[in-house]
Design a protein around this motif. Structure first.
Motif, mmCIF file in Angstrom:
data_model
loop_
_atom_site.group_PDB
_atom_site.id
_atom_site.type_symbol
_atom_site.label_atom_id
_atom_site.label_comp_id
_atom_site.label_asym_id
_atom_site.label_seq_id
_atom_site.Cartn_x
_atom_site.Cartn_y
_atom_site.Cartn_z
ATOM 1 N N CYS A 75 0.844 -1.205 0.000
ATOM 2 C CA CYS A 75 0.000 0.000 0.000
ATOM 3 C C CYS A 75 0.876 1.251 0.000
ATOM 4 C CB CYS A 75 -0.895 0.051 1.245
ATOM 5 S SG CYS A 75 -2.074 -1.292 1.400
ATOM 6 N N SER A 77 0.068 5.584 0.667
ATOM 7 C CA SER A 77 -0.904 6.658 0.887
ATOM 8 C C SER A 77 -0.269 8.026 0.690
ATOM 9 C CB SER A 77 -1.475 6.587 2.313
ATOM 10 O OG SER A 77 -2.155 5.371 2.536
ATOM 11 N N HIS A 113 -3.284 0.278 -3.606
ATOM 12 C CA HIS A 113 -3.187 -1.095 -3.114
ATOM 13 C C HIS A 113 -2.718 -2.009 -4.238
ATOM 14 C CE1 HIS A 113 -5.964 0.813 -0.313
ATOM 15 N NE2 HIS A 113 -5.936 -0.242 0.481
ATOM 16 N N THR A 130 -7.063 1.733 -6.203
ATOM 17 C CA THR A 130 -6.833 2.875 -5.319
ATOM 18 C C THR A 130 -8.138 3.310 -4.669
ATOM 19 O OG1 THR A 130 -4.929 3.690 -6.555
ATOM 20 C CG2 THR A 130 -6.090 5.286 -5.210
ATOM 21 N N GLN A 131 -8.068 3.610 -3.389
ATOM 22 C CA GLN A 131 -9.222 4.096 -2.640
ATOM 23 C C GLN A 131 -9.007 5.562 -2.292
ATOM 24 O OE1 GLN A 131 -12.130 2.289 -1.634
ATOM 25 N NE2 GLN A 131 -12.812 4.365 -1.214
ATOM 26 N N THR A 133 -10.529 8.871 -0.201
ATOM 27 C CA THR A 133 -11.438 9.253 0.887
ATOM 28 C C THR A 133 -11.276 10.741 1.158
ATOM 29 O OG1 THR A 133 -11.202 7.058 1.890
ATOM 30 C CG2 THR A 133 -12.139 8.798 3.265
ATOM 31 N N GLY A 176 -16.151 8.608 3.137
ATOM 32 C CA GLY A 176 -15.586 7.448 2.472
ATOM 33 C C GLY A 176 -15.124 6.423 3.483
ATOM 34 N N ASP A 177 -14.066 5.735 3.161
ATOM 35 C CA ASP A 177 -13.583 4.608 3.955
ATOM 36 C C ASP A 177 -12.540 5.042 4.986
ATOM 37 O OD1 ASP A 177 -12.628 2.224 4.932
ATOM 38 O OD2 ASP A 177 -11.668 1.593 3.074
ATOM 39 N N SER A 180 -9.064 3.231 4.987
ATOM 40 C CA SER A 180 -8.127 3.647 3.946
ATOM 41 C C SER A 180 -7.316 4.853 4.388
ATOM 42 C CB SER A 180 -8.872 3.971 2.648
ATOM 43 O OG SER A 180 -7.983 4.274 1.608
ATOM 44 N N SER A 185 -7.348 -0.004 2.977
ATOM 45 C CA SER A 185 -8.801 -0.115 2.860
ATOM 46 C C SER A 185 -9.219 -1.576 2.959
ATOM 47 C CB SER A 185 -9.260 0.459 1.515
ATOM 48 O OG SER A 185 -10.617 0.112 1.262
ATOM 49 N N LEU A 188 -11.571 -2.531 -0.145
ATOM 50 C CA LEU A 188 -10.839 -2.678 -1.400
ATOM 51 C C LEU A 188 -9.912 -3.888 -1.353
ATOM 52 C CD1 LEU A 188 -10.024 -1.790 -4.199
ATOM 53 C CD2 LEU A 188 -8.446 -0.132 -3.177
#
Length: 206
Positions: A75, A77, A113, A130-131, A133, A176-177, A180, A185, A188
């Protein structure tokens, strides 16, 4: 089957453990700056996805001899705000400037991810995603920012804030999540695991 987390992040590890998985942790050691430089004018989403893919691939190469049946999850971020993609501040001055720019504003925390499936000691399948948020930041006072920076927490986390630590005091809300934003996430990851033929329930600790 082993779940291998290609990350040194204690926050990601905490999310997974709270969700029933006890992963092996193997740090990738990839040169993130070099990867970003090689991407040129890639989109923000493509950037975090490429970083996650590189981390998972690097760790998969190292564990195929010790984990003949496994999934490797990488991952990455970063915070997209004001048209800029920012990672870890790294030093107090940058963290303080970052919070001056974020205060009272909204940004999107993007977490790339990548999942690599290992079967019989070889890589067989890969899935990425990809997530995003939305994070709504509060406007902390200068004294609060100074205290937060002095804690050291924001220096080594994406965007210079956390949701599950001291930074949570200065986040008005997320759309959102939440997992994440913390670093991985769960929804995801479950979907990506399914894409490589693995059910997340089979990875839960017994």
């Amino acid at each position: 089957m082993r779940f291998v987390l290609a990350s040194a992040s204690p926050a990601r590890l905490g999310v997974l453990r709270a969700a029933g998985i006890d992963p092996s942790v193997v740090v990738s050691g990839v040169d993130e700056d070099a990867i970003i430089a090689g991407l040129g004018d890639a989109s923000h989403i493509d950037t975090v996805t490429a970083l996650a893919r590189a981390k998972a691939a690097a760790v998969a190469e190292t564990v195929t001899t010790t984990h003949t049946d496994a999934v490797v999850v990488g991952c990455d971020s970063m915070l997209s705000i004001g048209g800029e993609l920012v990672g870890k501040p790294g030093d107090p001055a940058t963290a303080r400037d970052r919070w001056s720019a974020m205060a009272g504003r909204t940004g999107e925390l993007l977490t790339g991810h990548a999942v690599v499936r290992i079967e019989d000691g070889r890589r067989t399948e890969q899935a990425t995603g990809t997530q995003g948020t939305t994070v709504r930041f509060a406007a902390p006072t200068p004294e609060e920012v100074d205290a937060y920076v002095a804690s050291g927490e924001p220096l080594a986390v994406a965007g210079g804030f956390t949701l599950d630590g001291l930074g949570g005091w200065f986040v008005e809300g997320v759309d959102g999540d939440p997992s994440s934003v913390i670093g991985i996430s769960l929804p995801l990851t479950r979907k990506l695991l399914a894409e490589v033929g693995v059910s997340v329930v089979d990875l839960w600790r017994q």
